[in-house]
Design a protein around this motif. Structure first.
Motif, PDB file in Angstrom:
ATOM      1  N   UNK A 359       0.947 -82.767  17.100  1.00 55.73           N
ATOM      2  CA  UNK A 359       2.338 -82.631  16.677  1.00 55.73           C
ATOM      3  C   UNK A 359       3.247 -82.812  17.887  1.00 55.73           C
ATOM      4  N   UNK A 360       4.400 -83.451  17.680  1.00 56.15           N
ATOM      5  CA  UNK A 360       5.350 -83.697  18.770  1.00 56.15           C
ATOM      6  C   UNK A 360       6.464 -82.651  18.743  1.00 56.15           C
ATOM      7  N   UNK A 361       6.981 -82.328  19.920  1.00 56.17           N
ATOM      8  CA  UNK A 361       8.065 -81.358  20.036  1.00 56.17           C
ATOM      9  C   UNK A 361       9.367 -81.992  19.548  1.00 56.17           C
ATOM     10  N   UNK A 362      10.085 -81.292  18.645  1.00 51.64           N
ATOM     11  CA  UNK A 362      11.360 -81.805  18.138  1.00 51.64           C
ATOM     12  C   UNK A 362      12.537 -80.919  18.512  1.00 51.64           C
ATOM     13  N   UNK A 363      12.279 -79.643  18.842  1.00 53.59           N
ATOM     14  CA  UNK A 363      13.381 -78.773  19.268  1.00 53.59           C
ATOM     15  C   UNK A 363      12.824 -77.599  20.056  1.00 53.59           C
ATOM     16  N   UNK A 364      13.660 -77.081  20.972  1.00 54.55           N
ATOM     17  CA  UNK A 364      13.309 -75.913  21.784  1.00 54.55           C
ATOM     18  C   UNK A 364      14.546 -75.045  21.936  1.00 54.55           C
ATOM     19  N   UNK A 365      14.469 -73.813  21.447  1.00 56.02           N
ATOM     20  CA  UNK A 365      15.591 -72.876  21.515  1.00 56.02           C
ATOM     21  C   UNK A 365      15.230 -71.742  22.454  1.00 56.02           C
ATOM     22  N   UNK A 366      16.010 -71.541  23.550  1.00 58.97           N
ATOM     23  CA  UNK A 366      15.666 -70.480  24.508  1.00 58.97           C
ATOM     24  C   UNK A 366      15.829 -69.095  23.905  1.00 58.97           C
ATOM     25  N   UNK A 367      15.021 -68.179  24.371  1.00 60.45           N
ATOM     26  CA  UNK A 367      15.082 -66.774  23.968  1.00 60.45           C
ATOM     27  C   UNK A 367      15.100 -65.903  25.203  1.00 60.45           C
TER      28      UNK A 367
END
Length: 381
Positions: A359-367
């Protein structure tokens, strides 16, 4: 002492190994340390220790060994048990369950011996062939225990039930154990989130970071990913995996050894963590220990997969599925982009191949500390 092995069976496994379960009876004045398994490996013998936590042996035993796949698939190889040293009796408490089973077995042996004597004893002179022959009995007021046929029927019913549950669902005993482990890991993961919830906490966790603080969320997530990667210990929680199409979610632990995968999906050492360049590798069981990846083959192109880490939430979309040999690790290597690889044994009930979902990365949201201003974000329910 003598090890009498009554049964050898496969009891699960994972990437690169198969779990072998040996059952039988140890003859001698025990207790004894669990035996080691000797398996021919080319021109030498490989000596395998039992799984951690195996108790000392008293009479009947069940011992598990994690056997490398290249040794497990050699049908012509002869396996040997090497006796362990005798332990001091005072160091091992008596298990009342074992004593109860031993007493029942002894009673059954008496009944069988009496029946055999009745069949083999010649007919007394002057007495008809149908004349009764005395059979030793226990005290008339002692509660009666089930005979051998009833015990064999009950044992067979349990075995059939366990096999049916494994085929239709998953192995129930190990599934219960893993569910308990996952509950405990949830609490540990919440504490890990707290540790990464502020810039000050992140700085105390990683005092050796560069003097120049990362300025973008991507840089902060990468820095915290490296910190977690360097400090994570095998079997400890590092994040959470959610696969909506399969309606499941699991706590991810560090490492892919037998002990780690019994708790849940495990992160391959040497592969990236989410937020780092490269491929994130995660392995899991398909029939035992919760079977987190049992239906991995049901995922379709475009299905979302979410990995939530203490420093960010990462969403991937399935690109495709591959079936590879156990020795093929090419899917775990970097591919010029951030991606996820989920691996498991294939087909079901076999370790001959591996199924890999990419699977490819489509979004990254920092926490947490990686978010702007260090504001903590809650983990999804």
């Amino acid at each position: 002492m003598t090890w009498d092995v009554a049964q050898a069976e496969w009891a699960g496994g994972g990437p690169g190994y198969a779990l072998v379960r040996l059952s039988g009876h140890a003859r001698g004045a025990g207790p004894f340390a669990p035996p080691t398994l000797l398996v021919p490996d080319g021109a030498r013998w490989a000596r395998l220790a039992p799984e951690p936590g195996t108790p000392p042996v008293r009479g009947w035993f069940t011992v598990d060994f994690a056997l490398p796949l290249h040794l497990a698939i050699d049908d012509a190889a002869e396996w040997w048990l090497e006796p362990g040293p005798r332990l001091a009796t005072d160091d091992v408490p008596t298990d009342p369950r074992v004593e109860a089973i031993a007493a029942r077995v002894a009673d059954l042996a008496d009944e069988i011996a009496a029946l055999r004597a009745r069949l083999e004893e010649p007919t007394p002179v002057g007495v008809g062939a149908d004349a009764p022959v005395p059979v030793p009995r226990r005290h008339r007021f002692r509660p009666r225990r089930p005979g051998l046929p009833a015990l064999l029927f009950a044992a067979g019913a349990l075995a059939v039930g366990d096999a049916a549950a494994t085929v239709l669902w998953q192995e129930p005993v190990s599934a219960f154990w893993t569910a308990r482990q996952q509950d405990a890991l949830e609490g540990d993961l919440q504490r890990l989130d707290t540790a990464y919830a502020s810039p000050a906490a992140a700085q105390s966790i990683a005092p050796k970071t560069a003097s120049a603080s990362p300025t973008t969320p991507e840089q902060r997530m990468r820095t915290l990913a490296r910190t977690l990667d360097a400090s994570a210990k095998a079997g400890r929680p590092i994040g959470e995996l959610r696969i909506p199409h399969l309606d499941n979610h699991y706590v991810i632990v560090a490492g892919t050894g037998a002990g780690s995968l019994r708790k849940g999906p495990g992160h391959y050492d040497g592969t990236a963590l989410p937020g780092e360049p490269g491929t994130v590798g995660i392995a899991g069981h398909r029939t035992t220990y919760g079977a987190p990846f049992r239906h991995l083959d049901a995922l379709d192109r475009g299905d979302p997969i979410t990995v939530t880490m203490p420093y960010g939430t990462f969403t991937y979309k399935v690109e495709g599925t591959r079936i590879v040999k156990p020795s093929d690790v090419s899917t775990l290597k970097a591919a010029g982009r951030q991606r996820l690889a989920l691996t498991a044994c294939h087909p079901l009930y076999s370790a001959k191949q591996r199924i890999v979902v990419l699977a490819r990365l489509v979004s990254a949201t920092p926490r947490g500390a990686a978010a702007a201003g260090g504001a903590a974000q809650a983990r999804p329910a």
